[in-house]
Design an enzyme around this catalytic site. Sequence first.
Site, PDB file in Angstrom:
ATOM      1  N   ASP A   1       0.825  -1.206   0.000  1.00  0.00           N
ATOM      2  CA  ASP A   1       0.000   0.000   0.000  1.00  0.00           C
ATOM      3  C   ASP A   1       0.860   1.258   0.000  1.00  0.00           C
ATOM      4  O   ASP A   1       0.348   2.376  -0.122  1.00  0.00           O
ATOM      5  CB  ASP A   1      -0.994   0.005   1.154  1.00  0.00           C
ATOM      6  CG  ASP A   1      -0.341  -0.129   2.523  1.00  0.00           C
ATOM      7  OD1 ASP A   1       0.895  -0.218   2.586  1.00  0.00           O
ATOM      8  OD2 ASP A   1      -1.083  -0.155   3.531  1.00  0.00           O
ATOM      9  N   SER A   2       2.175   1.075   0.072  1.00  0.00           N
ATOM     10  CA  SER A   2       3.112   2.186  -0.138  1.00  0.00           C
ATOM     11  C   SER A   2       2.943   2.811  -1.511  1.00  0.00           C
ATOM     12  O   SER A   2       3.431   3.918  -1.758  1.00  0.00           O
ATOM     13  CB  SER A   2       4.552   1.702   0.041  1.00  0.00           C
ATOM     14  OG  SER A   2       4.799   0.527  -0.721  1.00  0.00           O
TER      15      SER A   2
ATOM     16  N   ASP B   1      -1.020  -6.108  -0.211  1.00  0.00           N
ATOM     17  CA  ASP B   1      -1.421  -5.469   1.039  1.00  0.00           C
ATOM     18  C   ASP B   1      -2.931  -5.253   1.079  1.00  0.00           C
ATOM     19  O   ASP B   1      -3.540  -4.842   0.086  1.00  0.00           O
ATOM     20  CB  ASP B   1      -0.744  -4.098   1.174  1.00  0.00           C
ATOM     21  CG  ASP B   1       0.480  -4.136   2.064  1.00  0.00           C
ATOM     22  OD1 ASP B   1       0.598  -5.056   2.900  1.00  0.00           O
ATOM     23  OD2 ASP B   1       1.325  -3.233   1.923  1.00  0.00           O
TER      24      ASP B   1
ATOM     25  N   LYS C   1      -1.409  -9.423   2.837  1.00  0.00           N
ATOM     26  CA  LYS C   1      -0.685  -8.994   4.032  1.00  0.00           C
ATOM     27  C   LYS C   1      -1.539  -7.994   4.793  1.00  0.00           C
ATOM     28  O   LYS C   1      -2.165  -7.128   4.184  1.00  0.00           O
ATOM     29  CB  LYS C   1       0.659  -8.347   3.684  1.00  0.00           C
ATOM     30  CG  LYS C   1       1.457  -7.920   4.933  1.00  0.00           C
ATOM     31  CD  LYS C   1       2.855  -7.447   4.567  1.00  0.00           C
ATOM     32  CE  LYS C   1       2.888  -6.034   4.048  1.00  0.00           C
ATOM     33  NZ  LYS C   1       2.464  -5.033   5.083  1.00  0.00           N
TER      34      LYS C   1
ATOM     35  N   GLU D   1      -1.709  -5.596   8.633  1.00  0.00           N
ATOM     36  CA  GLU D   1      -0.965  -5.057   9.768  1.00  0.00           C
ATOM     37  C   GLU D   1      -1.689  -5.367  11.078  1.00  0.00           C
ATOM     38  O   GLU D   1      -2.908  -5.485  11.118  1.00  0.00           O
ATOM     39  CB  GLU D   1      -0.789  -3.544   9.617  1.00  0.00           C
ATOM     40  CG  GLU D   1       0.052  -3.145   8.421  1.00  0.00           C
ATOM     41  CD  GLU D   1       0.262  -1.641   8.323  1.00  0.00           C
ATOM     42  OE1 GLU D   1      -0.115  -0.920   9.279  1.00  0.00           O
ATOM     43  OE2 GLU D   1       0.800  -1.182   7.307  1.00  0.00           O
TER      44      GLU D   1
ATOM     45  N   GLU E   1       8.882  -4.490  11.124  1.00  0.00           N
ATOM     46  CA  GLU E   1       9.328  -3.191  10.602  1.00  0.00           C
ATOM     47  C   GLU E   1       9.687  -2.223  11.722  1.00  0.00           C
ATOM     48  O   GLU E   1       8.969  -2.091  12.711  1.00  0.00           O
ATOM     49  CB  GLU E   1       8.243  -2.552   9.733  1.00  0.00           C
ATOM     50  CG  GLU E   1       8.653  -1.179   9.200  1.00  0.00           C
ATOM     51  CD  GLU E   1       7.688  -0.592   8.191  1.00  0.00           C
ATOM     52  OE1 GLU E   1       7.956   0.534   7.723  1.00  0.00           O
ATOM     53  OE2 GLU E   1       6.682  -1.249   7.862  1.00  0.00           O
TER      54      GLU E   1
END
Length: 289
Positions: free
Chosen positions: A67-68, A106, A136, A138, A205
């Site tokens: 999602d960056s 993501d 993925k 978080e 991270e």
Amino acid sequence: MSTTFKLDTSTSRANPTPAPMKRLTVPKIRARKKDGKTEEPLVMLTAYTARQAQLLDAHCDLLLVGDSLGQVIYGLPSTIPVTLRMMADHAAAVVRGSYHSVVVVDMPFGSYEQSPQQAFESASFLLKESGAAAVKLEGGEAMAETVAFLNQRGIPVMGHVGLTPQAVNVLGGYAARGRNDAEADKIVTDAKALDDAGAFAIVIEGVLEPIAVAATEAVRAPTIGIGASAQCDGQVLVTEDMLGMFERVPRFVKKYGDIAETIEATAKTYAEEVRARSFPGPEQLYQPK
């Protein structure tokens, strides 16, 4: 104006692999860690386009459609505004451009936090629309139930603990995590909870190195570090950071190139030739026979 994309498997500087390799699978990634160790670290980079995936694929075990892309591709201030539609479209491009790496996509902010059922609907949409192999998400212990729910329904999940960019507003910024005992204990606890829930790999991270090592040793799943430790079971970077596309990058980034300077210099040369009418030249033009 268009460019036709075609997977080129010929041997060249841009396409160094002479023939397609068989695509890796999630179980093979998971199995790389045996008896608490990974002999050869896993390599993961971000990819957002088919051509980018083609160039990176032969050198990676996993390609992350992160999602960056909100910041890197769309110029957004954070990952928060990224949508499922954005992620699905870019993931589909990366799948089309790759043939070897496991493609992980993501789950964007707001698409999975409400309930396991919401997460399943979002994850199944992403995988059906893109052809990616896994998602993925978080979050640690709080997301363990969701990870197990997805895993039980055939959706492989990569976890993400430590500095979680989608929670930047709660965390108060992008500072490294684990600077006190409570934070350190939570990172290890979060990693263990995701591992027990069935995550096939876990991104760690922006944490202090000893904490990353402790988390890596505490779980069966491979850990993939970004600003964590060389002792993690693999590493990931945002490709544009690694290539030197941006002047300012996080401390944990090593620039392996300066592609921004190359692009700017090339564009400058092109502009100069156009203005001097030296481009196009005879070799670029069609003449009557």
